[in-house]
Motif scaffolding. Structure first.
Motif, PDB file in Angstrom:
ATOM      1  N   ARG A   1       8.272  -7.044  24.090  1.00  0.00           N
ATOM      2  CA  ARG A   1       8.198  -5.602  23.791  1.00  0.00           C
ATOM      3  C   ARG A   1       6.888  -5.299  23.061  1.00  0.00           C
ATOM      4  NH1 ARG A   1      11.560  -1.091  24.893  1.00  0.00           N
ATOM      5  NH2 ARG A   1      11.062   0.503  23.384  1.00  0.00           N
ATOM      6  N   GLN A   2       6.620  -6.100  22.050  1.00  0.00           N
ATOM      7  CA  GLN A   2       5.440  -5.893  21.211  1.00  0.00           C
ATOM      8  C   GLN A   2       4.156  -6.044  22.021  1.00  0.00           C
ATOM      9  OE1 GLN A   2       6.084  -7.966  17.485  1.00  0.00           O
ATOM     10  NE2 GLN A   2       3.877  -8.169  17.170  1.00  0.00           N
ATOM     11  N   ALA A   3       4.124  -7.022  22.908  1.00  0.00           N
ATOM     12  CA  ALA A   3       2.907  -7.288  23.685  1.00  0.00           C
ATOM     13  C   ALA A   3       2.817  -6.400  24.918  1.00  0.00           C
ATOM     14  CB  ALA A   3       2.873  -8.763  24.099  1.00  0.00           C
ATOM     15  N   GLY A   4       3.958  -5.828  25.316  1.00  0.00           N
ATOM     16  CA  GLY A   4       3.960  -5.017  26.533  1.00  0.00           C
ATOM     17  C   GLY A   4       3.784  -5.857  27.788  1.00  0.00           C
ATOM     18  N   LYS A   5       4.156  -7.098  27.710  1.00  0.00           N
ATOM     19  CA  LYS A   5       4.037  -8.004  28.856  1.00  0.00           C
ATOM     20  C   LYS A   5       5.235  -8.959  28.882  1.00  0.00           C
ATOM     21  CE  LYS A   5      -0.957  -8.178  29.290  1.00  0.00           C
ATOM     22  NZ  LYS A   5      -2.122  -9.011  29.425  1.00  0.00           N
ATOM     23  N   PRO A   6       5.539  -9.491  30.059  1.00  0.00           N
ATOM     24  CA  PRO A   6       6.625 -10.486  30.103  1.00  0.00           C
ATOM     25  C   PRO A   6       6.262 -11.704  29.255  1.00  0.00           C
ATOM     26  CG  PRO A   6       5.973  -9.797  32.323  1.00  0.00           C
ATOM     27  CD  PRO A   6       4.945  -9.250  31.380  1.00  0.00           C
ATOM     28  N   VAL A   7       7.250 -12.293  28.625  1.00  0.00           N
ATOM     29  CA  VAL A   7       7.014 -13.467  27.783  1.00  0.00           C
ATOM     30  C   VAL A   7       7.993 -14.573  28.152  1.00  0.00           C
ATOM     31  CG1 VAL A   7       7.165 -14.400  25.433  1.00  0.00           C
ATOM     32  CG2 VAL A   7       6.053 -12.195  25.822  1.00  0.00           C
ATOM     33  N   LYS A   8       7.444 -15.758  28.291  1.00  0.00           N
ATOM     34  CA  LYS A   8       8.287 -16.949  28.517  1.00  0.00           C
ATOM     35  C   LYS A   8       8.311 -17.788  27.257  1.00  0.00           C
ATOM     36  CE  LYS A   8       7.274 -20.422  31.703  1.00  0.00           C
ATOM     37  NZ  LYS A   8       7.409 -20.921  33.089  1.00  0.00           N
ATOM     38  N   LEU A   9       9.515 -18.117  26.801  1.00  0.00           N
ATOM     39  CA  LEU A   9       9.650 -18.994  25.640  1.00  0.00           C
ATOM     40  C   LEU A   9      10.706 -20.044  25.955  1.00  0.00           C
ATOM     41  CD1 LEU A   9      10.044 -17.894  21.881  1.00  0.00           C
ATOM     42  CD2 LEU A   9      10.844 -20.055  22.811  1.00  0.00           C
ATOM     43  N   MET A  10      10.256 -21.243  26.220  1.00  0.00           N
ATOM     44  CA  MET A  10      11.174 -22.366  26.443  1.00  0.00           C
ATOM     45  C   MET A  10      10.958 -23.360  25.294  1.00  0.00           C
ATOM     46  SD  MET A  10      12.507 -21.355  29.380  1.00  0.00           S
ATOM     47  CE  MET A  10      13.574 -22.740  29.771  1.00  0.00           C
ATOM     48  N   LEU A  11      12.032 -23.966  24.822  1.00  0.00           N
ATOM     49  CA  LEU A  11      11.897 -24.937  23.739  1.00  0.00           C
ATOM     50  C   LEU A  11      11.188 -26.194  24.226  1.00  0.00           C
ATOM     51  CD1 LEU A  11      15.334 -24.872  21.865  1.00  0.00           C
ATOM     52  CD2 LEU A  11      13.326 -23.415  21.549  1.00  0.00           C
ATOM     53  N   ASP A  12      10.412 -26.786  23.325  1.00  0.00           N
ATOM     54  CA  ASP A  12       9.865 -28.109  23.594  1.00  0.00           C
ATOM     55  C   ASP A  12      10.997 -29.128  23.441  1.00  0.00           C
ATOM     56  OD1 ASP A  12       7.341 -27.112  23.993  1.00  0.00           O
ATOM     57  OD2 ASP A  12       6.713 -27.411  21.909  1.00  0.00           O
ATOM     58  N   ARG A  13      10.776 -30.310  23.979  1.00  0.00           N
ATOM     59  CA  ARG A  13      11.829 -31.327  23.954  1.00  0.00           C
ATOM     60  C   ARG A  13      12.254 -31.662  22.521  1.00  0.00           C
ATOM     61  NH1 ARG A  13      15.956 -32.406  26.712  1.00  0.00           N
ATOM     62  NH2 ARG A  13      14.671 -31.983  28.531  1.00  0.00           N
ATOM     63  N   ASP A  14      11.300 -31.793  21.613  1.00  0.00           N
ATOM     64  CA  ASP A  14      11.699 -32.142  20.245  1.00  0.00           C
ATOM     65  C   ASP A  14      12.515 -31.013  19.618  1.00  0.00           C
ATOM     66  OD1 ASP A  14       9.465 -30.515  20.132  1.00  0.00           O
ATOM     67  OD2 ASP A  14       8.561 -31.531  18.418  1.00  0.00           O
ATOM     68  N   GLN A  15      12.118 -29.770  19.889  1.00  0.00           N
ATOM     69  CA  GLN A  15      12.890 -28.643  19.357  1.00  0.00           C
ATOM     70  C   GLN A  15      14.300 -28.635  19.949  1.00  0.00           C
ATOM     71  OE1 GLN A  15      10.231 -25.537  20.618  1.00  0.00           O
ATOM     72  NE2 GLN A  15       9.041 -25.601  18.713  1.00  0.00           N
ATOM     73  N   GLU A  16      14.368 -28.929  21.246  1.00  0.00           N
ATOM     74  CA  GLU A  16      15.660 -28.982  21.926  1.00  0.00           C
ATOM     75  C   GLU A  16      16.593 -29.979  21.227  1.00  0.00           C
ATOM     76  OE1 GLU A  16      16.607 -27.195  24.535  1.00  0.00           O
ATOM     77  OE2 GLU A  16      18.454 -28.259  25.054  1.00  0.00           O
ATOM     78  N   LEU A  17      16.036 -31.153  20.915  1.00  0.00           N
ATOM     79  CA  LEU A  17      16.871 -32.185  20.305  1.00  0.00           C
ATOM     80  C   LEU A  17      17.163 -31.887  18.833  1.00  0.00           C
ATOM     81  CD1 LEU A  17      15.530 -35.512  21.858  1.00  0.00           C
ATOM     82  CD2 LEU A  17      17.349 -34.032  22.631  1.00  0.00           C
ATOM     83  N   LEU A  18      16.248 -31.186  18.183  1.00  0.00           N
ATOM     84  CA  LEU A  18      16.430 -30.903  16.758  1.00  0.00           C
ATOM     85  C   LEU A  18      17.428 -29.790  16.490  1.00  0.00           C
ATOM     86  CD1 LEU A  18      12.745 -31.080  15.513  1.00  0.00           C
ATOM     87  CD2 LEU A  18      14.659 -32.319  14.501  1.00  0.00           C
ATOM     88  N   MET A  19      17.348 -28.715  17.272  1.00  0.00           N
ATOM     89  CA  MET A  19      18.063 -27.530  16.825  1.00  0.00           C
ATOM     90  C   MET A  19      18.917 -26.854  17.883  1.00  0.00           C
ATOM     91  SD  MET A  19      15.063 -24.720  16.589  1.00  0.00           S
ATOM     92  CE  MET A  19      13.865 -24.433  17.842  1.00  0.00           C
ATOM     93  N   ALA A  20      18.835 -27.289  19.132  1.00  0.00           N
ATOM     94  CA  ALA A  20      19.532 -26.538  20.185  1.00  0.00           C
ATOM     95  C   ALA A  20      20.876 -27.142  20.536  1.00  0.00           C
ATOM     96  CB  ALA A  20      18.658 -26.427  21.421  1.00  0.00           C
ATOM     97  N   GLY A  21      21.375 -27.979  19.678  1.00  0.00           N
ATOM     98  CA  GLY A  21      22.717 -28.468  19.938  1.00  0.00           C
ATOM     99  C   GLY A  21      22.958 -29.855  19.413  1.00  0.00           C
ATOM    100  N   ALA A  22      24.048 -30.001  18.716  1.00  0.00           N
ATOM    101  CA  ALA A  22      24.459 -31.308  18.235  1.00  0.00           C
ATOM    102  C   ALA A  22      25.969 -31.393  18.376  1.00  0.00           C
ATOM    103  CB  ALA A  22      24.057 -31.482  16.769  1.00  0.00           C
TER     104      ALA A  22
END
Lengths: 327, 717
Positions: free
Chosen positions: B247-268
């Motif tokens: 919204r802020q940039a007025g453009k589509p944005v892709k945000l995918m977690l990096d593998r380390d982030q995935e393992l750290l915070m996206a589920g345990a």
């Protein structure tokens, strides 16, 4: 990763001109299976990356009277595909096959395997080669050290050498050719690996302006050799302990022996004690066990890795029996 | 009472229950299937997160100035302003959207954050070191445990446990967000296209910058997704910030977690440890249970696993303690709490059998009557025993051979609900003969798309290729999130009902022209024909042409009173594992897994079996390899990578034999399957190792260090 300049020299001479006088100025790119990860994690922040993929002098395997000359840029798959290697150097074949990722075997090089940085997870998480917190406290002794060193760990270095081929090359008595703008020097494979005492040092005898160009493995001439890796998984995994051995026999007794362990110390661990336990004796289950005991007699395990002593003993015993055709 | 919506009788099924390839198999295996990670919108930006390196800290300063000045940076959002107390490594601090991924990463590093580092706890296996981080979390007494133990002839006491693991989704969490006015389209890797848009919309409506947004303005699209296992039900903080950055940039944005982030915070998956005491009569009849357990699922602790599991021992007392740790928060992990419960129950019961000098199979057969579905478990255990050749392979614990390689077998049983969730299906029959089944459901890789196609095609008498399945879009009629193994029951029922209704309409339309009435017509083999008289028929295409210009569109719903009972809840399963243990190295090698499973009426036998194979593989990984390894000194997770967060490969899983209980089970209708078969592998494998060695490795994963330590402790090294 930090922005860097990329260079792809066509000759060694050109490559020397691109290297720096200090670590951090330039990194050599061989197979690229690890350097890019180190750079993405800001563990390495070279100003220049010098790719060796265009340097023809570093490629190919040649046989000559003084042994087998393996170019530093030979991939693990090329090594495995070489008929003479397959015939005479079982220990190299077994060590290369131990890299259980076809992708890494296809891209990874012999030189890269020898020069790769340790896999210590404190190092890889940004705590430096010697795994210290900001205040200098060593993290490994009271931390997660299940995969760390059980030998040669009295100094600050507690990581294990990750090289798969190093132990086998040392056992076979290989020599490495190291080149720089001012000429070549030869180093015994056994002397190539170093245990650093400060975090800025490297684990191998290579200066920032030098390139490992060639590995010369002496003629096997009947040397019985083998590698055994203790690994938990078939799929890509680091071994927990390995051993590479090379034996000469006279009649039914061992006349000379080299026993080199991997993944147990900051360098491949050449055990004179194990060799001594074998010489003059026949090779059998009992002498193999005695050699294993001798190799690990001086082990100094950390809080979580005493089990590696047993694994290393098993690696020594099984490698010896495999070399003797008894496994 | 029979209903026209009921599932067709076995002899009339042409597709249901057969082994049918998944509809999207080719697209996936050739790379044509586009996942969220593959979605690149024109002019799109890439966003990256700045996360906390500390397990516990307070943000004292945050300066985005330098990052903002970097060329190519289009939007920055601070997610944890000064004062925020960060409770785990990986917690989101800020996000940057930039022209390229490289710029976004560089910008993230230029954000200057200062922290006041606070004390942390990241390990909980040793409860004595948990200090004030513990709190009671459930206590329950049934019957009279003291009396029960006094009646027991044999009592076994032991310690068991399972550590924290992650979901390790092949496709990490994330999404692409794109705005058109106040409408936002989110291409998300999610298990819930129907709900995360509304949740996201609510958050956006509360943000002044997007105050005009209504929950219904957010559309969610998920055509393909690379695994969720329970961890992808929320829009998540990174999903919200992705929409805000776009919204802020007025453009589509892709945000995918990096593998380390995935393992750290996206589920345990929460850990679960327990001291267990269990008593039985001489003949193996279980009489009493007592357990004291503890668990962590991050700061919020975690709930108690249902122990004793499956077998409701009459006199029992359980007490659970939740430990708050500064680790990434728990998310539902494929059959939440059940795999841990299986370890904490089936392992002590096997040890008790050893004390009774009983084959554990006998002990279980004797006691499954204490479960709600004793006859089913009995049948499944016997089938599994036959497929494993249990009688030949079982031996007294520790008698696994004379050499250094020891073989052993072990077993476990499990249960799950799996009732179909709420679902709506719109079934459209077009005059040109094409058919669309539309549902706001999603295919996690389980085969949902294929199952919907099979149900519609079966009902309409068409080949599978005659139905276009349209899912993965919140604009389609709402269907529940894919969790709790509820999807197949929900979508198959709504699709069946919609298909029956639409077919009724078609038959009504063509009956007069065929000189008959709709009730005399059937749809079979791609034709509409008079029942019992194949000579009076129309091809499907010719029949649909009679519709003129008007398509048929009918909606089917689940649940729907008076429209047949198409599903049920409650499944069982029995699994057996055979392992080989190298007693010199402590390395466990899988020889064979047998998975016997019931789940009512099976729509696609192939994808059902595939769920069981995948579950066994996932279960083997958690039994032998997987572990989130934290360092208490630094509070860091040390193996947030695929190098030391170990997963098994195809060479590590051994032979897997799957047997689905069918026929007698069909009349229950459709019941979910995704979760149950993943429950038993760790317990069965641990029991097999015990059988091989005669010593118990108390906790999973069963790593060489633990095996060697147990052998040494047992005097067997």
């Amino acid at each position: 990763m930090q922005a860097f300049e990329y260079a792809k020299p066509a000759t060694l001479k050109e490559a020397f001109g691109l290297l720096g006088a200090q670590w951090g100025e330039a990194d050599l790119l061989a197979g690229g299976t690890d350097l890019l990860s180190l750079m993405k994690d800001y563990i390495h922040k070279p100003k220049r990356v010098v790719s060796l993929t265009g340097v023809k002098e570093l490629k190919g395997i040649k046989s000559s009277s003084d042994g087998l000359h393996i170019g530093a840029m030979v991939t693990l798959e090329e090594l495995l595909g070489n008929a003479q290697v397959r015939k005479e150097y079982l220990s190299l074949v077994q060590a290369a096959r131990g890299v259980t990722s076809p992708q890494i075997r296809a891209m990874g090089t012999v030189g890269g395997d020898l020069c790769q940085r340790p896999r210590c997870w404190y190092f890889r998480n940004g705590f430096g080669l010697l795994a210290r917190e900001g205040d200098g406290k060593e993290l490994v002794p009271n931390g997660e050290n299940r995969y760390h060193a059980i030998l040669g760990n009295s100094g600050p270095a507690k990581f294990v050498s990750a090289s798969s081929l190093g132990p086998a090359l040392i056992a076979l008595g290989a020599k490495l050719t190291i080149a720089s703008g001012s000429g070549n020097r030869n180093v015994d494979a056994d002397k190539f690996f170093l245990t650093p005492n400060d975090p800025a040092s490297r684990e191998v005898d290579l200066k920032p302006n030098e390139i490992l160009t060639e590995i010369v493995v002496p003629p096997a001439a009947g040397t019985k050799n083998a590698t055994y890796e203790v690994r938990q998984k078939e799929a890509l995994d680091w071994p927990l302990a390995t051993a590479s051995v090379a034996l000469k026999t006279s009649g039914s007794t061992v006349s000379s022996a080299k026993v080199v362990l991997g993944h147990v110390a900051p360098t491949p661990w050449n055990s004179a004690e194990a060799a001594q336990a074998l010489v003059g004796k026949p090779l059998n289950e009992s002498t193999a066990k005695a050699a294993a005991e001798a190799a690990l007699a001086g082990a100094t395990p950390l809080s979580q890795n005493r089990y590696k002593i047993q694994l290393a003993k098993v690696a020594v015993k099984r490698a010896l029996l495999a070399a003797a055709g008894k496994a | 009472m029979p209903s026209k919506y009921d599932w067709p009788a076995a002899e009339k099924r042409s597709l249901i229950g057969k082994r049918i390839n998944r509809l999207d198999g080719l697209a996936k295996s050739t790379g044509r299937a586009k996942y969220s990670y593959d979605t690149n919108r024109p002019g799109g930006l890439t966003a990256k997160l700045l996360t906390s390196p500390y397990a516990h800290a307070r943000v004292t300063k945050i300066d985005t100035g330098e990052a903002e000045r970097l060329a190519g940076v289009r939007a920055i959002r601070v997610m944890s302003p000064v004062g925020t107390e960060v409770q785990w490594q990986g917690y989101e601090i800020a996000a940057v959207a930039a022209d390229t991924e490289e710029i976004a990463r560089d910008a993230v590093r230029k954000i200057q954050v200062e922290y006041e580092v606070l004390p942390h706890l990241v390990k909980e296996e040793d409860l004595s070191k948990a200090g004030n981080r513990t709190k009671p979390s459930g206590e329950n007494t049934q019957g009279n445990p003291d009396q029960g133990f006094s009646q027991a002839d044999v009592i076994h006491e032991g310690f068991y446990g399972a550590n924290v693991i992650t979901h390790c989704c092949l496709e990490p969490h994330g999404q692409v967000a794109e705005w058109d006015g106040d409408n936002c389209t989110v291409y998300a890797s999610t298990q819930a296209v129907g709900s995360i848009g509304r949740e996201l919309g609510k958050v956006l409506a509360a943000d002044p910058a997007t105050a005009n947004v209504k929950p219904s303005n957010v559309r969610v699209i998920t055509q393909y997704m690379g695994g969720g296992f329970g961890s992808k039900f929320s829009p998540d903080r990174w999903g919200i910030v992705c929409a805000q950055l776009a919204r802020q940039a007025g453009k589509p944005v892709k945000l995918m977690l990096d593998r380390d982030q995935e393992l750290l915070m996206a589920g345990a998956r929460p850990s679960h440890f327990a001291k267990v005491k269990v008593g039985a009569k001489k003949d193996g009849t279980l009489v009493a249970w007592e357990s004291e357990s503890w668990t962590t699922g991050g700061m919020s602790g975690a709930g108690a696993a249902p122990i004793p599991y499956v077998i409701e021992i009459p006199n029992r007392k359980t007490r659970n303690i939740a430990v708050s740790t500064n680790t990434g928060p728990a998310r539902a992990w494929r059959a939440p709490n059940h795999p841990q419960a299986a370890v904490l129950t089936m392992c002590p019961l096997t040890d008790l059998a050893a004390k009774l000098n009983m084959d554990p199979l006998e002990l279980f057969l004797k006691n499954v009557s204490l479960s709600p579905r004793g006859d089913v478990y009995r049948a499944e255990l016997l089938k599994a025993a036959e497929l494993m050749d249990w009688k030949a392979k079982y031996h007294a614990p520790g008698k696994g051979g004379n050499g250094y390689l020891k073989r052993g077998v072990g077993l476990s049983i499990h249960t799950w609900g799996g009732r179909g969730h709420d679902s709506e299906c719109r079934l459209i029959i077009n005059p040109d003969g094409s058919v669309q089944a539309q549902l706001g459901s999603q295919d996690l890789g389980t085969g949902t798309r294929t199952v919907i196609g099979i149900v519609a095609a079966e009902t309409l008498g068409l080949p599978l290729s005659g139905v276009q399945v349209q899912i993965g879009d919140s604009n389609y009629p709402p269907s529940g999130g894919s969790g709790g193994s509820t999807t197949v029951g929900g979508v198959s029922a709504s699709t069946r009902r919609a298909s029956v209704k639409a077919l009724d309409k078609l038959l009504e339309a063509v009956a007069p022209g065929m000189g008959t009435t709709a009730d005399k017509l059937v749809a079979v083999d791609g034709r509409i024909q008079v029942q019992g008289d194949p000579s009076k028929s129309l091809t499907w295409k010719a029949a649909c042409a009679k519709l003129g210009t008007k398509a048929i569109s009918e909606t089917g719903r689940q649940p729907a009173r008076d429209e047949g009972n198409l599903g049920d809840s409650g499944v069982g399963g029995a699994q057996m594992a055979e392992v080989e243990v190298d007693t010199e190295t402590g390395i466990v090698t899988m020889r064979k897994m047998v998975a016997v499973q019931d789940c009512g009426l099976i729509i696609d036998l192939k994808t059902a079996e595939s769920q069981c194979y995948g579950a066994c593989i996932m279960g083997i990984g958690s039994a032998l390899y997987e572990e989130k390894i934290y360092d208490q000194q630094t509070g860091r997770m040390l193996n947030a990578d695929m190098e030391f967060y170990k997963l098994g490969g195809i060479g590590d899983v051994g032979e897997i034999v799957v047997h689905m209980m069918t026929r007698d089970y069909d009349q229950r209708g459709v019941i979910g399957l995704g979760e149950p078969p993943v429950i038993s592998p760790p317990a069965a494998i641990s029991n097999a190792v015990f059988n091989a060695l005669g010593v118990r490795i108390p906790t999973i994963p069963i790593t060489p260090d633990k095996v060697l330590a147990a052998l040494e402790k047992g005097g067997m090294a």
